[in-house]
Design an enzyme around this catalytic site. Structure first.
Site, mmCIF file in Angstrom:
data_model
loop_
_atom_site.group_PDB
_atom_site.id
_atom_site.type_symbol
_atom_site.label_atom_id
_atom_site.label_comp_id
_atom_site.label_asym_id
_atom_site.label_seq_id
_atom_site.Cartn_x
_atom_site.Cartn_y
_atom_site.Cartn_z
ATOM 1 N N GLU A 81 5.957 -6.434 -7.653
ATOM 2 C CA GLU A 81 5.315 -5.974 -8.887
ATOM 3 C C GLU A 81 5.232 -4.451 -8.942
ATOM 4 O OE1 GLU A 81 1.253 -7.149 -9.648
ATOM 5 O OE2 GLU A 81 1.151 -5.830 -11.390
ATOM 6 N N ASP A 146 -6.374 3.983 2.344
ATOM 7 C CA ASP A 146 -6.603 5.098 1.434
ATOM 8 C C ASP A 146 -7.770 5.915 1.976
ATOM 9 O OD1 ASP A 146 -6.929 6.836 -0.629
ATOM 10 O OD2 ASP A 146 -7.693 5.361 -2.068
ATOM 11 N N ASP A 148 -9.998 9.192 1.088
ATOM 12 C CA ASP A 148 -10.236 10.090 -0.031
ATOM 13 C C ASP A 148 -11.309 11.096 0.356
ATOM 14 O OD1 ASP A 148 -9.712 9.764 -3.333
ATOM 15 O OD2 ASP A 148 -11.315 11.092 -2.664
ATOM 16 N N SER A 197 -1.746 12.090 -1.489
ATOM 17 C CA SER A 197 -1.989 11.465 -2.792
ATOM 18 C C SER A 197 -1.891 12.457 -3.945
ATOM 19 C CB SER A 197 -3.362 10.796 -2.798
ATOM 20 O OG SER A 197 -4.364 11.775 -2.918
#
Lengths: 452, 510
Positions: A81, A146, A148, A197
């Site tokens: 996807e 991830d 951050d 990112s």
């Protein structure tokens, strides 16, 4: 397709010899070549900027190989996807493509602000509507992490919120070191790609076949194994590990010990102001010690964090238990200030979507470039090329009469002649290792099935 | 009871439920006292061998229902967030009644019969629950919990013998490797002193086999292998149990079409899987003799407000509002009223008054027969039991203008929320509890939660249900429990009045 900005339909993915020729049609959004400056080329609201980036620079072929683990398209790519984030906040899910060419064509057609990569399903995502519910299930997906910078806001002093500087990046460096070690040594994963990112975070994609096949339960187990920093803003002591420390924690602590003085004490000066050291003192297990330190700190308001930390380490106690508690406390605090803070939700689910490498960060215009864990310390986020920079480099190439390529999937000019080159080459090299192992794995499978 | 014609040979079908492997060696010569049962040497069972003996159709069903009760208890307890220790206690109590399973040391018990029932009931339910992926997943989860409860309560030496007999072939960490990793292994076990490691042996398995231990950082990991100390063996055994049962269920599902020819067993299996969905725990024993409280037609509206479950309350409200109920609604309500102790004479008075728009003539012609029929006074004269939750939930879905069924099952979320507010005055968080239970199809739990809220003023705490954490499985049980609570309270009030006098009398005695 409904909901698209009108300009997209007008643009066709034809090959153009030079940027100038692309503007020939009056219907298209214009960016007069002669007037092109870094400012106009960095204007992401002009659809032409992203369109040119996708057409000329984006390494679709390499992205395909990375996801597919081989040259011949398999379900790992065709059943994958892709979700497109269009500039007008339209979000198109369940796109899938037969190969890199088809994908490039469609990305150029839709011209998304960025796109995300999801799992491999049991059926083609684009056929989702006609498939039975049972025939459409997520099967495979890279293990992703991830990190951050916002999660570090309570301990970083240099920047806040969306801002990010070289000093903040050192928090990321530490996190990457520890996570990389854990994933390789403890879980035995080998194919780890780190991706900046674009603003103030980093993603990790683990592509080992075993990682792809992990179930949600297993992903959750990894996250729990890794996660140490717990508790929100209302929780001052965020690390409470049982003793003796688990071997993986000991190893992390050893690694982080090398960073703690430099990053936390010097760079960030984390115990400089009263409100900063007060929170730490409040957590000290030995109240008498805390009182003494409080007096000392109040008397010396200008003292550096390193000095304060030194005082904190010295404890006068003969009692073995008190000493041990103090030692444990020091370890917990060190971890609290240095241990990776991961966004756990991203990693727990097989069907979570994550922004693709080489996309452009909509806020900064920077490319989400891949890097290796070994380079993370020397990595400078502010040196990462922006889309405007890349387009200007191409523009200058065209002006000086250089060959500007044909815009096909195999066309290298867009990145080979620009500052994107080292990043794509690194990616290519990394993917090569992955593909080699994929070929070896398939051969072994074949050999095994031949035995029967 | 067992007429010759009904004697059944169900072994062929149960064999279908096995996971295919027929040669797994179970025989293991024990050095300890010989096991009590030759056929079932262990109390615990991995259910690798399908049963092959003949049993009657009645046993086939009864045994399965008994096991189903245990499983339903586990499921409802899990859905209400009970801790494992609490579930262990609940199931332990239930198991004594429905499916005791004793260890070899229990001298006075026929362990073979118990173990036979355990094995047969497991395989019957395997047949019933392999039909859809959702049922398989639920079955897998509860069976694994049941196994864990039994594993933890098993006699230690017998458990050892059982685990050894399974020959898992786990990779044992060699002395040399163990020596090298001493520090790490001890730290992972949270031992301060490496010497305490002593004779502890370790297995080396893929970390994915023991995700629970990895989650809690309780094992040492190296290159994807987990070093599991033998005291954490439970995790490994459970993972193995789950894997094998999962494969077994898939094999059964594939083999199931062959069974579809069997006309005797299929209805039983259908019924069982339906029972599981409705969360049935135990049969409601319908008794016509109430506990002294004579119920009359006039009392019904008040009782409805105090003690009726929502399905009956909604029928009562509809009946008052529209002065009529359609056939299914009448049937459901009539039998319920019979269950609470309304005599047939009172029932006729009740319905006659309620159907205000209908003439006496029409009532006698069209409805009286119906009511008397429900009381077993007409037609086949069968004494019908009040409908259980299972029947109501899985029965005919109410159509336009019909008010029967289960509100939690058949109402839309918006309607349910507004009825909860208007009828019961429920606050936001309570409604949320109920709606979330409904969303996960735990209708009986939603109903139980409503019971708890409705009876909070009588001291019913959250999670207590109909006493001891039981959930609602029958509207009449809901009512009975509610009446019992009111009665208790009345008695408490009267006894408190008399208390003072009693205490005075005590003083004189002392």
């Amino acid at each position: 397709m409904p909901g698209l900005p009108p300009h997209n339909t007008a643009v066709k993915a034809e090959d153009g010899p030079a940027l100038d020729d692309l503007f020939a049609d009056d219907d298209k959004p214009k960016l007069p070549s002669a007037e092109a400056t870094l400012a106009t080329m960095s204007d992401l609201s002009n659809p032409f900027v992203m369109l040119t980036y996708y057409r000329r620079c984006f390494p679709f072929k390499q992205l395909f190989l990375w996801l597919n683990h081989g040259q011949v398209p398999t379900r790992q790519f065709t059943h994958r996807e892709f979700a497109m984030n269009l500039p007008n906040d339209v979000y198109i899910r369940y796109n899938s493509y037969a190969n890199a060419e088809e994908m490039k064509k469609d990305v150029v057609r839709l011209n998304p602000a960025r796109f995300e990569i999801g799992p491999v399903y049991s059926g083609r995502p684009k056929d989702k509507k006609v498939l039975m519910k049972n025939a459409f299930k997520p099967l495979l997906r890279e293990l992703v992490f991830d990190i951050d910078m916002t999660d570090y806001d309570s301990i970083r002093t240099c920047c806040k919120d969306k801002a990010m500087c070289k000093r903040c990046w050192r928090f990321i460096s530490m996190a990457v070191k520890v996570l990389d070690e854990t994933l390789r040594n403890d879980f035995g994963f080998n194919h780890l790609l780190w991706v900046y990112s674009g603003r103030r975070g980093i993603h990790c994609w683990v592509s080992d076949p075993a990682a792809l096949a992990l179930s949600d339960d297993q992903r959750r187990a990894i996250v729990n194994y890794i996660e140490v920093i717990k508790g929100g803003a209302k929780q001052d002591k965020k690390v409470n590990l049982p003793r003796p420390l688990h071997p993986s924690m000991l190893r992390a602590l050893e690694t982080l010990n090398n960073y703690f003085p430099r990053v936390v004490l010097e760079d960030q000066d984390c115990f400089k102001d009263p409100e900063q050291w007060e929170t730490i003192l409040a957590l000290l297990p030995d109240r008498k010690h805390a009182e003494e330190l409080k007096k000392e700190f109040e008397a010396t308001p200008s003292k550096a964090s390193a000095e304060r930390w030194k005082s904190l380490l010295q404890i006068k106690a003969s009692n073995e238990l008190t000493l041990r508690k103090h030692r444990d406390f020091v370890e917990d605090i060190k971890l609290q200030y240095t241990y990776p803070r991961i966004d756990t939700e991203v990693s727990k689910k097989l069907n979570h979507l994550l922004k693709s490498p080489f996309c452009i960060h909509p806020g900064t215009g920077r490319v989400c470039v891949p890097l290796l864990a070994s380079q993370v310390e020397s990595f400078d986020p502010s040196a990462v090329p922006t889309v405007g920079q890349l387009l200007m480099e191409l523009e200058e190439l065209a002006r000086s009469g250089g060959s500007v390529g044909n815009g096909g999937v195999d066309d290298k000019t867009g990145w080979e002649k620009t500052s994107l080159r080292p990043y794509v080459e690194l990616f290519e090299k990394y993917v090569e290792g992955l593909v080699k192992e994929g070929v070896r794995g398939r051969k072994e499978e074949k050999a095994e099935s031949m035995e029967f | 009871m067992y007429a010759g014609g009904r004697q059944s040979t169900s072994n062929r079908n149960l064999a279908t439920a096995a996971n295919g492997s027929s040669s797994a060696a179970v025989a293991e010569v024990s050095r300890h006292a010989p096991p009590r049962s030759g056929k079932f040497p262990h109390r615990l069972n991995f259910y690798e061998q399908p049963p092959t003996e003949e049993i009657t159709v009645e046993q086939f069903e009864e045994w399965a229902i008994d096991r189903l009760r245990l499983l339903a208890d586990i499921e409802s307890a899990q859905a209400r967030n009970k801790s494992f220790e609490e579930i262990k206690v609940i199931v332990g109590e239930r198991a004594k009644m429905y499916m005791p399973l004793s260890s070899d040391t229990a001298r006075s018990v026929d362990v073979e019969a118990e173990r036979k029932k355990d094995q047969y009931s497991h395989f019957v339910l395997r047949l019933a629950f392999c039909r859809s992926e959702e049922l398989r997943a639920r079955f897998l989860k509860v069976e694994t919990t049941l196994f864990r409860i039994r594993f933890e309560t098993d006699d230690l030496t017998e458990r050892r013998r059982f685990v050894d007999s399974l020959n898992f072939g786990w990779d044992v960490v060699g002395q040399q490797e163990k020596q090298e990793l001493r520090a790490q292994l001890a730290a992972a076990m949270r031992l301060r002193d490496e010497d305490k490691l002593g004779a502890e042996s370790f297995f080396k398995v893929d970390w994915t086999q023991v995700t629970d231990l990895v989650s809690q950082r309780k094992v040492f990991l190296r290159a994807g292998k987990a070093y599991v100390p033998s005291k954490e063996e439970l995790s490994l055994v459970l993972a193995e149990f789950q894997n094998r049962l999962y494969r077994g269920l898939e094999m059964t599902a594939k083999a199931l079409p062959r069974l579809d020819e069997d006309q005797r067993l299929l209805p039983v299996l259908e019924h069982l899987s339906m029972g599981f969905q409705a969360g049935i725990t135990s049969e409601y024993v319908f008794s016509t003799t109430g506990d002294g409280e004579e119920i009359t037609a006039e009392m019904v509206p008040d009782l409805a407000r105090q003690s009726f479950p929502m399905c009956m309350r909604s029928l009562e409200d509809t009946l008052r509002g529209s002065k009529h109920l359609k056939h299914e609604g009448r049937q459901q309500y009539n039998l319920f009223l019979k269950g609470i102790g309304l005599s047939v004479e009172e029932a006729i008075v009740f319905w006659r008054k309620a159907f205000k728009l209908i003439t006496d003539d029409a009532f006698n012609k069209n409805y009286k027969y119906n009511i008397r029929h429900g009381y077993g006074l007409e037609g086949s004269r069968k004494n019908y039991s009040p409908k259980s939750c299972q029947q109501i939930i899985t029965g005919a879905t109410p159509g336009p203008g019909q008010a029967h069924g289960c509100p939690f099952r058949h109402y839309s979320e918006a309607n349910l929320t507004s009825s909860l507010l208007t009828t019961y005055g429920l606050s936001g968080s309570d409604t949320k509890d109920i709606v979330s239970a409904v969303k996960s199809s735990h209708y009986h739990l939603a109903c139980t939660r409503l019971f708890e809220i409705q009876h909070a003023k009588l001291g019913v705490a959250k999670g207590e249900g109909l006493g001891k954490g039981d959930s609602v499985d029958h509207p009449n049980r809901y009512f009975d429990r509610s009446r019992a609570l009111y009665k208790e309270q009345r008695e408490k009030e009267t006894s408190e009045e008399g208390k003072v006098k009693k205490e005075e009398a005590m003083d004189i005695d002392g």
